[in-house]
Design an enzyme around this catalytic site. Sequence first.
Site, PDB file in Angstrom:
ATOM      1  N   SER A 173       7.498  -4.877   7.324  1.00  0.00           N
ATOM      2  CA  SER A 173       7.105  -5.811   8.400  1.00  0.00           C
ATOM      3  C   SER A 173       7.897  -7.111   8.375  1.00  0.00           C
ATOM      4  O   SER A 173       7.344  -8.212   8.344  1.00  0.00           O
ATOM      5  CB  SER A 173       5.608  -6.105   8.294  1.00  0.00           C
ATOM      6  OG  SER A 173       4.898  -4.899   8.271  1.00  0.00           O
ATOM      7  N   ARG A 214       0.835  -1.206   0.000  1.00  0.00           N
ATOM      8  CA  ARG A 214       0.000   0.000   0.000  1.00  0.00           C
ATOM      9  C   ARG A 214       0.862   1.246   0.000  1.00  0.00           C
ATOM     10  O   ARG A 214       1.925   1.274   0.633  1.00  0.00           O
ATOM     11  CB  ARG A 214      -0.885   0.038   1.260  1.00  0.00           C
ATOM     12  CG  ARG A 214      -2.064  -0.866   1.228  1.00  0.00           C
ATOM     13  CD  ARG A 214      -2.991  -0.593   2.397  1.00  0.00           C
ATOM     14  NE  ARG A 214      -2.292  -0.532   3.661  1.00  0.00           N
ATOM     15  CZ  ARG A 214      -2.719   0.141   4.726  1.00  0.00           C
ATOM     16  NH1 ARG A 214      -3.838   0.819   4.679  1.00  0.00           N
ATOM     17  NH2 ARG A 214      -2.032   0.137   5.847  1.00  0.00           N
ATOM     18  N   ASP A 241       5.457  -2.948  11.404  1.00  0.00           N
ATOM     19  CA  ASP A 241       3.988  -2.792  11.551  1.00  0.00           C
ATOM     20  C   ASP A 241       3.551  -2.874  13.008  1.00  0.00           C
ATOM     21  O   ASP A 241       2.571  -2.260  13.420  1.00  0.00           O
ATOM     22  CB  ASP A 241       3.224  -3.824  10.705  1.00  0.00           C
ATOM     23  CG  ASP A 241       3.596  -5.268  11.023  1.00  0.00           C
ATOM     24  OD1 ASP A 241       4.617  -5.496  11.692  1.00  0.00           O
ATOM     25  OD2 ASP A 241       2.876  -6.181  10.580  1.00  0.00           O
TER      26      ASP A 241
END
Length: 900
Positions: free
Chosen positions: A586, A522, A640
């Site tokens: 992450s 994203r 994350d």
Amino acid sequence: QVDRYLYHLRFSDDVLLDVMARFQAEMVKGLGRDTNPTATVKMLPSFVRSLPDGSEKGDFLAVDLGGSQFRAHQVKVFDDGKQSSQLESKFYPTPKEVTQGNGTELFDYVADCLLDFMETKNLKQKKLPLGFTFSFPCKQTKLEEGVLLAWTKHFKVRGVQDTDVVASLRKALQKHKASFDIDVDVLALVNDTVGTMMTCGYDDRRCEVGLIIGTGTNACYMEEMRHIDLVEGDEGRMCINTEWGAFGDDGALDDLRTEFDRELDLGSLNPGKQLFEKMISSLYLGELVRLILLKMTKEGLLFNGKVSTALLTKGKIEMKHVSAMEKYKEGLSNTKEILTELSLFPSEEDCVAVQHVCTIVSFRSANLCAAALAAILTRLRENKKLLHMRITVGIDGGLYKTHPQYAKRLHKVVRRLVPTCDVRFLLSVSGSGKGAAMVTAVARRLAAQRSHIDATLAPFLLSLGTLREVRNKMRTELEYGLKRETQAKATVKMLPTYVCGTPDGTEKGKFLALDLGGTNFRVLLVKIKSGRRRSVQMYNKIFAIPLEIMQGTGEELFDHIVQCIADFLEYMGIKGARLPLGFTFSFPCRQASIDKGTLVGWTKGFKATDCEGEDVVDMLREAIRRRNEFDLDIVAVVNDTVGTMMTCGYEDPNCEIGLIAGTGSNVCYMEDMKNIEIVEGNEGKMCINTEWGAFGDNGCIDNIRTKYDKEVDEGSLNPGKQRYEKMTSGMYLGEIVRQILIDLTKQGLLFRGRISESLRKRGIFETKFLSQIESDRLALLQVRRILQQLGLDSTCEDSIIVKEVCGVVSKRAARLCGAGLAAIVEKKRENRGLERLQITVGVDGTLYKLHPHFSRVLQETVKELAPQCDVTFMLSEDGSGKGAALITAVAKRLHNVGQK
């Protein structure tokens, strides 16, 4: 004349549909805990939870008490692939002194008959399981226990009502055990109706209803457990013995009962009871015909008004006479012969009239029986949520078998009342004997199955003591990761993030955020406002990362990421602006500063080459330079988990821990600088990214790893690594379940021992299916549909086992996760030197958010293992996007403060 006289015995379809609706209402009443005490249709749980599946085998004994004769049976069930069985029986009379004597005499008589049978068949030295068919209403709390509610038919034995009949039989058998060398184990108490269903169920898997129409009448069927308030648990099904003979005992059928029904009832052994049975069963139909003929004769309509002794004698006309008189093919000869034997000397007109009376009486019986059966079939269809249902009704009883017209009439009326059901009627062969043996065989199969399943799942059930050990080991590993001399060898790496503060509410501006951590990538634009209009606005676009790029070269991966960023900047019209950027990456990174992160190792299916050991921020900058279209200010590389903590910290300043429980599993927390030996300085705090997924890679939790965990690990992309994550994260739980299902199928405990092609496929059982299957709102029917989508053709029993396996695996994951988190919160409490700690944990991840029980079990475990900590769990909103922007904003704020 006869038609006019017997008008009230004839029912239209509208009346029958009304009877059907009344019976359905009584069934609901009987199933409810609060309404059952006043229900006439008692809906007794039989504790028979499964139909035969064809794998039953062995030698069984059965005894059958309830009809005009007592029967003993030996049943051999063969596991030869043909579902064959062999039945040998012996019949014994039931004298009046036994059926109307006392309880001790009755059960001694049963034991004597069984002993005689075993001697005849040379079975005395064998230990055999026995099924006891007891065809009277009993309240059962177990399969092998039943308290007699009331005698029916012609039985009226003293001292038995309200006692356990199995205990009485066992006591009688015990007297014979020593002296006659017999060893019989009473495994099941069975109603003859249930036995009928089980016998037919052995031959036809669609048989889910049992029906008796003989001396007595009754029906049973397989009901969903969630509808049976009288029994604990809502998984699976159980056979309900309706005891429908008492339907109408509360006056519900008074408008349909005639003067003849009332007279017959008053003269019976149990006035006011079993009123529906008295309108249907063969025990009473002959008497009903006698009462009608008597009144017609008295009124001069028959036999020239001459009332004979036969018409005045109760019980003189029996069902066998009624059946014989209705053999139309033989004209009136049978009728004339029977009436003459009864000294009635009929004319031809008398014979026609009497035959017509018999027809109307037996037809009414078939009609009423059909209406109640139609109610059961409708309930079954609605339970299954089907528009049209194919089903088999197992049926037994002298009236159905011997009456020349009864079966045909019953079938016709049932099909008319329930056109949505395609009903097959299957005649039972010795339902009460073979059926009792079948119930016993199924009970033995289920008990063996249960013990195998329990043994398979036992390693997943972690005691509180074991969880405390896990908590303590995690604490030890956390300390190893923080200390300079042990950090290099530590499995829990305790990586410094260089995030040294949480949001204070003054953050503002426009920030870009990148989020890479799964199969999607994203790009976000985040606008943060401070002050009274404090808010966070986000705009984002999602891009897929194809497998060939996830597992290609590092250059290809970062070029793909920059291509996605370029598309987003173009889309938002901000290509020229040099915005501060937070990069949520992450994967385990070792950071030297907030904007430098060296990849320790790939997880979650990524395997891009030339990345491990490299600085991912440099790789991103290089890719931006290669493209040469725009420039960005990369302020922070973010995990994350840290993003999750920061997002919740923006809402709650007490949030100092971040937890991810999704595809992966990880925790971060704010640690005192003085405890972080691998970073210079002792003042303030820094967020530590534990990377706890690797906990146990040194073998410290091998004692709780099962063979299934080892199989999942060996088949993964990174064998021997991330062992704790492989026991707690969404990416692996479905695969653990699949391995267990394969093992249970190999043991013959699931899917009839057949491993389907789909079950062989790695990854077929996604974790989202665990969440769906374990949902409390989901009936087993829907569980079966999910399994069918996966190509797994399951029975109701299979679905229960699959649901149990899913539950055990996800509960262990939540408990292990809770044990790890308890170690963190306890460390925080000790760091602060508090007797009691109040702290908030920011949480994200699909497993925590979507699984119906994971969050609750995890919270309960933390409470148990860290009782001095009051932990609040706060769901994070987009930790990897919003969190990355907030970390960037906090870093900018702290940088500006430092410069000033």
